[in-house]
Design a protein around this motif. Structure first.
Motif, PDB file in Angstrom:
ATOM      1  N   SER A  82       0.822  -1.211   0.000  1.00 15.14           N
ATOM      2  CA  SER A  82       0.000   0.000   0.000  1.00 15.14           C
ATOM      3  C   SER A  82       0.856   1.260   0.000  1.00 15.14           C
ATOM      4  O   SER A  82       0.517   2.249  -0.662  1.00 15.14           O
ATOM      5  CB  SER A  82      -0.943   0.006   1.210  1.00 15.14           C
ATOM      6  OG  SER A  82      -0.211   0.007   2.420  1.00 15.14           O
ATOM      7  N   LYS A 132       2.280   1.832  -3.462  1.00 13.21           N
ATOM      8  CA  LYS A 132       1.263   2.389  -4.353  1.00 13.21           C
ATOM      9  C   LYS A 132       0.964   3.857  -4.037  1.00 13.21           C
ATOM     10  O   LYS A 132       0.677   4.644  -4.939  1.00 13.21           O
ATOM     11  CB  LYS A 132      -0.024   1.573  -4.242  1.00 13.21           C
ATOM     12  CG  LYS A 132       0.086   0.144  -4.741  1.00 13.21           C
ATOM     13  CD  LYS A 132      -0.151   0.031  -6.223  1.00 13.21           C
ATOM     14  CE  LYS A 132      -1.618   0.168  -6.577  1.00 13.21           C
ATOM     15  NZ  LYS A 132      -1.863  -0.062  -8.026  1.00 13.21           N
ATOM     16  N   ASP A 133       1.039   4.201  -2.757  1.00 14.22           N
ATOM     17  CA  ASP A 133       0.656   5.548  -2.334  1.00 14.22           C
ATOM     18  C   ASP A 133       1.771   6.577  -2.494  1.00 14.22           C
ATOM     19  O   ASP A 133       1.514   7.774  -2.398  1.00 14.22           O
ATOM     20  CB  ASP A 133       0.222   5.535  -0.859  1.00 14.22           C
ATOM     21  CG  ASP A 133      -1.112   4.840  -0.651  1.00 14.22           C
ATOM     22  OD1 ASP A 133      -1.848   4.689  -1.646  1.00 14.22           O
ATOM     23  OD2 ASP A 133      -1.406   4.443   0.484  1.00 14.22           O
ATOM     24  N   ASP A 184      -1.630  -4.579   2.069  1.00 19.01           N
ATOM     25  CA  ASP A 184      -2.183  -4.015   0.834  1.00 19.01           C
ATOM     26  C   ASP A 184      -3.187  -2.907   1.102  1.00 19.01           C
ATOM     27  O   ASP A 184      -3.730  -2.321   0.161  1.00 19.01           O
ATOM     28  CB  ASP A 184      -2.820  -5.102  -0.023  1.00 19.01           C
ATOM     29  CG  ASP A 184      -3.829  -5.943   0.740  1.00 19.01           C
ATOM     30  OD1 ASP A 184      -3.821  -5.903   1.990  1.00 19.01           O
ATOM     31  OD2 ASP A 184      -4.616  -6.659   0.107  1.00 19.01           O
ATOM     32  N   TYR A 241      -6.379  -1.356  -1.063  1.00 19.00           N
ATOM     33  CA  TYR A 241      -6.345  -1.792  -2.459  1.00 19.00           C
ATOM     34  C   TYR A 241      -6.953  -3.193  -2.603  1.00 19.00           C
ATOM     35  O   TYR A 241      -6.712  -4.064  -1.786  1.00 19.00           O
ATOM     36  CB  TYR A 241      -4.912  -1.772  -2.993  1.00 19.00           C
ATOM     37  CG  TYR A 241      -4.360  -0.368  -3.112  1.00 19.00           C
ATOM     38  CD1 TYR A 241      -4.686   0.438  -4.195  1.00 19.00           C
ATOM     39  CD2 TYR A 241      -3.538   0.162  -2.123  1.00 19.00           C
ATOM     40  CE1 TYR A 241      -4.198   1.735  -4.301  1.00 19.00           C
ATOM     41  CE2 TYR A 241      -3.054   1.456  -2.208  1.00 19.00           C
ATOM     42  CZ  TYR A 241      -3.386   2.242  -3.300  1.00 19.00           C
ATOM     43  OH  TYR A 241      -2.908   3.525  -3.393  1.00 19.00           O
ATOM     44  N   LYS A 242      -7.692  -3.396  -3.695  1.00 19.33           N
ATOM     45  CA  LYS A 242      -8.390  -4.656  -3.929  1.00 19.33           C
ATOM     46  C   LYS A 242      -7.645  -5.574  -4.896  1.00 19.33           C
ATOM     47  O   LYS A 242      -8.113  -6.678  -5.198  1.00 19.33           O
ATOM     48  CB  LYS A 242      -9.793  -4.373  -4.488  1.00 19.33           C
ATOM     49  CG  LYS A 242     -10.669  -3.506  -3.594  1.00 19.33           C
ATOM     50  CD  LYS A 242     -10.952  -4.198  -2.270  1.00 19.33           C
ATOM     51  CE  LYS A 242     -11.891  -3.356  -1.420  1.00 19.33           C
ATOM     52  NZ  LYS A 242     -12.123  -3.974  -0.089  1.00 19.33           N
ATOM     53  N   ASP A 243      -6.482  -5.128  -5.405  1.00 18.28           N
ATOM     54  CA  ASP A 243      -5.759  -5.881  -6.430  1.00 18.28           C
ATOM     55  C   ASP A 243      -5.550  -7.334  -6.040  1.00 18.28           C
ATOM     56  O   ASP A 243      -5.836  -8.261  -6.812  1.00 18.28           O
ATOM     57  CB  ASP A 243      -4.374  -5.256  -6.681  1.00 18.28           C
ATOM     58  CG  ASP A 243      -4.422  -3.759  -6.925  1.00 18.28           C
ATOM     59  OD1 ASP A 243      -5.498  -3.174  -6.760  1.00 18.28           O
ATOM     60  OD2 ASP A 243      -3.379  -3.194  -7.268  1.00 18.28           O
TER      61      ASP A 243
END
Length: 405
Positions: A321, A324-325, A389, A392-394
């Motif tokens: 996470s 990604k952020d 994560d 996020y739903k990935d």
């Protein structure tokens, strides 16, 4: 208008309506008290209770105490097991309650944390098994404990007490002897796992005992001997990551399926060794929800790691996470490495101007690992760790894609 409703749909609708009616009547008859406690968490919808399907493979997720703040993002329908991480065992078989003068956080949150209680409650509603992780990562404590037979009885009593405290029956055992050890200590460890599994089954009837094992257990003198451990446990969680770490000489992927250098160990070689010596239906392939961001000499994915300092920065671990952020990490420039089947990105730090290379996991790299699990007919996958994560739903979507539910 033509009625296209099938009989099964009509029957399901009637059942659903009756369930809603019963719940409504029950709530209405609660003497007008709208704050009473119900056996169903208010975040659970009635339709969730009608679904009992689970993934076709084991999906075993560790939930560290430091990730409880992300527990609301857990998708219970895509899990089979959650292992709270965890309680630390000392050399005498007691759980550590303090570190110096400070309370040991894993123990403190186990004893009193509303979020953890909610996780356990929701897990039970969704038919997800919950385990307590019993941890020992100090070589001296491990050696002292394993050579003290009376300490095993003490540990069994303490573990049983904590399982009863939370109303669960399962444990995960994570003894990580940092240095290589001898066959006597490793045999003691196997015997201890056997002792625990037998003792907990006698007390709880259906206790599930999963043991974490180093990925290199067949090429180094580890405390974990998978062939023997598989016989006395209900599953082996292969820690198939940290093939490179922030202390490695060179940057590299955390969990490479293959390596450019055929002599280097990788996930596929580890699985070959495990399958050759252990029943595949006992094997859970652990995968990392994190990456390592290396400070390096030059723009090469396997460049020499620099030691770093407070000015230039250091090599650090980063959960998915946060990767990604972070707007300073140009993920759009990521490169796919076909050898390891993992992504990486090389960039200049906006803060220091130093070259950095981030090796991490994404949907594509985890998909390759999940295909291995299916093709090799393993028991399932293991997640280190739930919460990494974030929102996020990935990864949840990938679990559904590969294992269904």
């Amino acid at each position: 208008m033509r009625n296209n409703l099938s009989k099964p749909f009509i029957i399901l609708s009637i059942i659903t309506a009756n369930v809603l009616l019963i719940l409504t009547i029950g709530f209405a008859n609660a003497k007008g008290n709208t704050s009473f406690l119900t056996p169903i968490d208010r975040t659970i919808q009635v339709f969730n209770l009608l679904s009992t399907t689970k993934p076709i493979k084991t999906v075993y997720g560790y939930l560290p105490y430091w990730m409880l703040q992300n527990a609301d993002y857990i998708d219970y329908a895509k899990l089979t097991d959650i292992a709270y991480f965890g309680l630390i065992l000392d050399g005498k078989g007691n759980f550590k309650q303090y570190i110096g003068a400070e309370g040991e956080p894993g123990f403190a949150k186990w004893k009193s944390n509303n979020t953890l209680d909610k996780v356990i409650r929701l897990a039970k509603v969704h038919n997800v098994r919950v385990a307590l992780t019993v941890i020992s990562q100090n070589d001296t404590d491990i050696d002292t404990f394993l050579t003290c037979r009376a300490c095993w009885d003490n540990a069994l009593a303490n573990i049983s007490q904590e399982l009863l405290f939370k109303g669960i029956t399962d444990i995960s055992i994570d003894f990580e002897h940092v240095e290589q050890t001898n066959d006597i200590i490793s045999q003691h460890y196997t015997d201890f796992v056997d002792f625990l599994n037998t003792g907990l089954d006698a007390k709880f009837g259906d206790s599930k005992v999963v043991v974490a094992a180093f990925a290199d257990s067949f090429i180094r003198n580890r405390i974990t001997k998978p062939t023997e451990l598989a016989r006395v446990s209900d599953g082996i969680f292969i820690m198939a990551y940290d093939f490179h770490q922030t202390t490695s000489d060179n940057a590299g992927p955390v969990a490479p399926i293959y390596n450019i250098d055929n002599k280097a160990y990788d996930v596929k070689k580890a699985l070959t060794d495990f399958k050759k010596n252990t029943s595949s239906n006992k094997l859970i392939l652990g995968v990392p929800y994190y990456g390592y961001n290396f400070l390096v000499e030059g723009p090469d994915p396997n460049s020499k790691r620099l030691p770093g300092n407070d000015v230039l920065g250091y090599s650090v671990s980063q959960v998915y996470s946060l990767i990604k952020d972070n707007p300073k990490i140009p993920l759009s420039q990521s490169v796919w490495d076909e050898s390891s089947k993992t992504p990486y990105v090389i960039y200049k730090s906006a803060d220091t101007g130093m070259t950095r290379v981030l090796h991490y996991e994404n949907q594509e790299s985890l998909r390759e690992k999940y295909k291995l699990v299916i093709n090799e007919n393993l028991a399932g996958i293991g997640i280190w760790a739930l919460g990494y994560d974030g929102e996020y739903k990935d990864y949840w979507n990938l679990i559904k894609e590969q294992f269904g539910n």
